[in-house]
Write a protein that holds these residues in place. Structure first.
Motif, PDB file in Angstrom:
ATOM      1  N   ASN A  45     -45.957  12.840  -8.924  1.00 51.67           N
ATOM      2  CA  ASN A  45     -45.450  14.023  -8.203  1.00 51.67           C
ATOM      3  C   ASN A  45     -45.102  13.717  -6.747  1.00 51.67           C
ATOM      4  O   ASN A  45     -44.936  14.630  -5.946  1.00 51.67           O
ATOM      5  CB  ASN A  45     -46.444  15.178  -8.282  1.00 51.67           C
ATOM      6  CG  ASN A  45     -47.754  14.868  -7.585  1.00 51.67           C
ATOM      7  OD1 ASN A  45     -48.022  13.725  -7.214  1.00 51.67           O
ATOM      8  ND2 ASN A  45     -48.570  15.883  -7.424  1.00 51.67           N
ATOM      9  N   ARG A  46     -44.955  12.433  -6.414  1.00 49.90           N
ATOM     10  CA  ARG A  46     -44.677  12.042  -5.028  1.00 49.90           C
ATOM     11  C   ARG A  46     -43.421  12.699  -4.474  1.00 49.90           C
ATOM     12  O   ARG A  46     -43.420  13.189  -3.351  1.00 49.90           O
ATOM     13  CB  ARG A  46     -44.555  10.536  -4.896  1.00 49.90           C
ATOM     14  CG  ARG A  46     -44.232  10.137  -3.435  1.00 49.90           C
ATOM     15  CD  ARG A  46     -43.734   8.739  -3.257  1.00 49.90           C
ATOM     16  NE  ARG A  46     -42.361   8.656  -3.676  1.00 49.90           N
ATOM     17  CZ  ARG A  46     -41.837   7.588  -4.265  1.00 49.90           C
ATOM     18  NH1 ARG A  46     -42.576   6.527  -4.507  1.00 49.90           N
ATOM     19  NH2 ARG A  46     -40.581   7.570  -4.614  1.00 49.90           N
ATOM     20  N   GLU A  47     -42.352  12.715  -5.238  1.00 50.07           N
ATOM     21  CA  GLU A  47     -41.087  13.251  -4.723  1.00 50.07           C
ATOM     22  C   GLU A  47     -41.240  14.701  -4.281  1.00 50.07           C
ATOM     23  O   GLU A  47     -40.765  15.071  -3.203  1.00 50.07           O
ATOM     24  CB  GLU A  47     -39.984  13.127  -5.771  1.00 50.07           C
ATOM     25  CG  GLU A  47     -39.495  11.707  -5.944  1.00 50.07           C
ATOM     26  CD  GLU A  47     -38.352  11.605  -6.935  1.00 50.07           C
ATOM     27  OE1 GLU A  47     -37.604  12.592  -7.103  1.00 50.07           O
ATOM     28  OE2 GLU A  47     -38.208  10.530  -7.529  1.00 50.07           O
ATOM     29  N   ASP A  91     -36.590  14.461  13.795  1.00 48.51           N
ATOM     30  CA  ASP A  91     -35.555  14.867  12.835  1.00 48.51           C
ATOM     31  C   ASP A  91     -34.900  13.653  12.184  1.00 48.51           C
ATOM     32  O   ASP A  91     -34.681  13.630  10.969  1.00 48.51           O
ATOM     33  CB  ASP A  91     -34.476  15.702  13.534  1.00 48.51           C
ATOM     34  CG  ASP A  91     -34.622  17.188  13.310  1.00 48.51           C
ATOM     35  OD1 ASP A  91     -35.380  17.598  12.406  1.00 48.51           O
ATOM     36  OD2 ASP A  91     -33.965  17.932  14.049  1.00 48.51           O
ATOM     37  N   SER A  92     -34.603  12.648  12.994  1.00 48.25           N
ATOM     38  CA  SER A  92     -33.967  11.448  12.442  1.00 48.25           C
ATOM     39  C   SER A  92     -34.907  10.721  11.478  1.00 48.25           C
ATOM     40  O   SER A  92     -34.464  10.191  10.453  1.00 48.25           O
ATOM     41  CB  SER A  92     -33.493  10.516  13.558  1.00 48.25           C
ATOM     42  OG  SER A  92     -34.575   9.858  14.179  1.00 48.25           O
ATOM     43  N   LYS A  93     -36.203  10.699  11.799  1.00 49.25           N
ATOM     44  CA  LYS A  93     -37.188  10.066  10.913  1.00 49.25           C
ATOM     45  C   LYS A  93     -37.327  10.851   9.600  1.00 49.25           C
ATOM     46  O   LYS A  93     -37.456  10.268   8.528  1.00 49.25           O
ATOM     47  CB  LYS A  93     -38.558   9.958  11.594  1.00 49.25           C
ATOM     48  CG  LYS A  93     -38.606   8.919  12.679  1.00 49.25           C
ATOM     49  CD  LYS A  93     -38.394   7.556  12.082  1.00 49.25           C
ATOM     50  CE  LYS A  93     -38.510   6.474  13.121  1.00 49.25           C
ATOM     51  NZ  LYS A  93     -38.186   5.159  12.576  1.00 49.25           N
ATOM     52  N   ILE A  94     -37.308  12.174   9.705  1.00 46.62           N
ATOM     53  CA  ILE A  94     -37.386  13.011   8.503  1.00 46.62           C
ATOM     54  C   ILE A  94     -36.169  12.759   7.620  1.00 46.62           C
ATOM     55  O   ILE A  94     -36.297  12.556   6.404  1.00 46.62           O
ATOM     56  CB  ILE A  94     -37.502  14.502   8.888  1.00 46.62           C
ATOM     57  CG1 ILE A  94     -38.855  14.767   9.542  1.00 46.62           C
ATOM     58  CG2 ILE A  94     -37.320  15.403   7.663  1.00 46.62           C
ATOM     59  CD1 ILE A  94     -38.962  16.113  10.246  1.00 46.62           C
ATOM     60  N   ASN A  95     -34.988  12.738   8.230  1.00 47.43           N
ATOM     61  CA  ASN A  95     -33.757  12.465   7.480  1.00 47.43           C
ATOM     62  C   ASN A  95     -33.797  11.084   6.837  1.00 47.43           C
ATOM     63  O   ASN A  95     -33.390  10.915   5.685  1.00 47.43           O
ATOM     64  CB  ASN A  95     -32.528  12.600   8.378  1.00 47.43           C
ATOM     65  CG  ASN A  95     -32.259  14.032   8.769  1.00 47.43           C
ATOM     66  OD1 ASN A  95     -32.646  14.972   8.079  1.00 47.43           O
ATOM     67  ND2 ASN A  95     -31.588  14.218   9.901  1.00 47.43           N
ATOM     68  N   ALA A  96     -34.285  10.094   7.570  1.00 46.61           N
ATOM     69  CA  ALA A  96     -34.376   8.733   7.029  1.00 46.61           C
ATOM     70  C   ALA A  96     -35.317   8.681   5.832  1.00 46.61           C
ATOM     71  O   ALA A  96     -35.041   8.006   4.846  1.00 46.61           O
ATOM     72  CB  ALA A  96     -34.837   7.760   8.115  1.00 46.61           C
ATOM     73  N   GLU A  98     -35.981  11.152   3.845  1.00 46.22           N
ATOM     74  CA  GLU A  98     -35.347  11.853   2.723  1.00 46.22           C
ATOM     75  C   GLU A  98     -34.279  10.972   2.066  1.00 46.22           C
ATOM     76  O   GLU A  98     -34.155  10.952   0.845  1.00 46.22           O
ATOM     77  CB  GLU A  98     -34.706  13.154   3.200  1.00 46.22           C
ATOM     78  CG  GLU A  98     -35.708  14.222   3.548  1.00 46.22           C
ATOM     79  CD  GLU A  98     -35.098  15.447   4.182  1.00 46.22           C
ATOM     80  OE1 GLU A  98     -35.690  16.535   4.016  1.00 46.22           O
ATOM     81  OE2 GLU A  98     -34.041  15.342   4.850  1.00 46.22           O
ATOM     82  N   THR A  99     -33.542  10.246   2.892  1.00 45.13           N
ATOM     83  CA  THR A  99     -32.447   9.422   2.400  1.00 45.13           C
ATOM     84  C   THR A  99     -32.940   8.184   1.660  1.00 45.13           C
ATOM     85  O   THR A  99     -32.454   7.861   0.577  1.00 45.13           O
ATOM     86  CB  THR A  99     -31.542   8.987   3.576  1.00 45.13           C
ATOM     87  OG1 THR A  99     -31.091  10.162   4.251  1.00 45.13           O
ATOM     88  CG2 THR A  99     -30.350   8.193   3.103  1.00 45.13           C
ATOM     89  N   ALA A 100     -33.889   7.492   2.261  1.00 43.81           N
ATOM     90  CA  ALA A 100     -34.426   6.255   1.674  1.00 43.81           C
ATOM     91  C   ALA A 100     -35.937   6.244   1.860  1.00 43.81           C
ATOM     92  O   ALA A 100     -36.454   5.582   2.767  1.00 43.81           O
ATOM     93  CB  ALA A 100     -33.780   5.048   2.328  1.00 43.81           C
ATOM     94  N   PRO A 101     -36.648   6.994   1.027  1.00 40.56           N
ATOM     95  CA  PRO A 101     -38.100   7.096   1.195  1.00 40.56           C
ATOM     96  C   PRO A 101     -38.795   5.738   1.115  1.00 40.56           C
ATOM     97  O   PRO A 101     -38.492   4.923   0.259  1.00 40.56           O
ATOM     98  CB  PRO A 101     -38.548   7.975   0.026  1.00 40.56           C
ATOM     99  CG  PRO A 101     -37.319   8.608  -0.513  1.00 40.56           C
ATOM    100  CD  PRO A 101     -36.174   7.729  -0.140  1.00 40.56           C
ATOM    101  N   SER A 102     -39.683   5.521   2.061  1.00 33.88           N
ATOM    102  CA  SER A 102     -40.511   4.316   2.037  1.00 33.88           C
ATOM    103  C   SER A 102     -41.793   4.619   2.802  1.00 33.88           C
ATOM    104  O   SER A 102     -41.827   5.513   3.654  1.00 33.88           O
ATOM    105  CB  SER A 102     -39.789   3.126   2.669  1.00 33.88           C
ATOM    106  OG  SER A 102     -39.760   3.232   4.070  1.00 33.88           O
TER     107      SER A 102
END
Length: 127
Positions: A45-47, A91-96, A98-102
C-alpha cells in the motif's frame, strides 16, 4: 452583570507564535507520516500512503505560504523570505517524489520538514 448572563468571549487574533506552533505541530505529524512510508517502502500500500502523506505535506507548506501572503506571520522580512523559499523548495521535493518516488528524495523532504518544524519551535521559544 447577573449570573444568568452568558459571558461573551471576544475572539482573539492568533499571534504569529500561535500560527507557527500550529504549523510546527503539523510539520511534525507530516514528517512522521513520511517516515512511516519510508520505513515500509516495500509494503503493497506504499503508493496510496505516499500519495496521502505528500498531499498532506503540500497542504501544510501551502498554508505556510498563505500565512505569509496574508500577513498572519509578523516575522522579520528576512525570515519571511526564507520561509517562502523553503516552501517553494518543499513543493519541488514533493513534485519530485510524486514523479519519481525514491527513498532518497523522500528522505530529503523528511529532513526539510523536520528541520523547519524544529526551527519554528525554537522561534516560538525565543519569541
Amino acid at each position: 452583570m447577573s449570573p444568568e448572563q452568558p459571558i461573551q468571549h471576544i475572539p482573539r487574533r492568533n499571534s504569529h507564535a500561535d500560527v507557527m506552533m500550529g504549523e510546527a505541530a503539523q510539520l511534525d505529524d507530516i514528517a512522521a507520516q513520511l517516515m512511516a512510508v519510508q520505513r515500509h517502502w516495500n509494503d503493497s500500500n506504499r503508493e496510496l500512503r505516499l500519495a496521502n502523506a505528500l498531499e498532506a505535506s503540500r497542504c501544510v507548506w501551502h498554508a505556510i505560504q498563505a500565512a505569509l501572503a496574508e500577513g498572519r506571520l509578523t516575522l522579520p522580512a528576512e525570515v519571511q523570505h526564507n520561509l517562502l523559499i523553503l516552501s517553494v523548495y518543499a513543493d519541488s521535493k514533493i513534485n519530485a517524489c510524486e514523479t519519481a518516488p525514491s527513498t532518497d528524495v523522500l528522505g530529503s523532504l523528511i529532513a526539510l520538514t523536520r528541520t523547519l518544524a524544529g526551527s519554528l519551535k525554537e522561534w516560538r521559544v525565543a519569541a
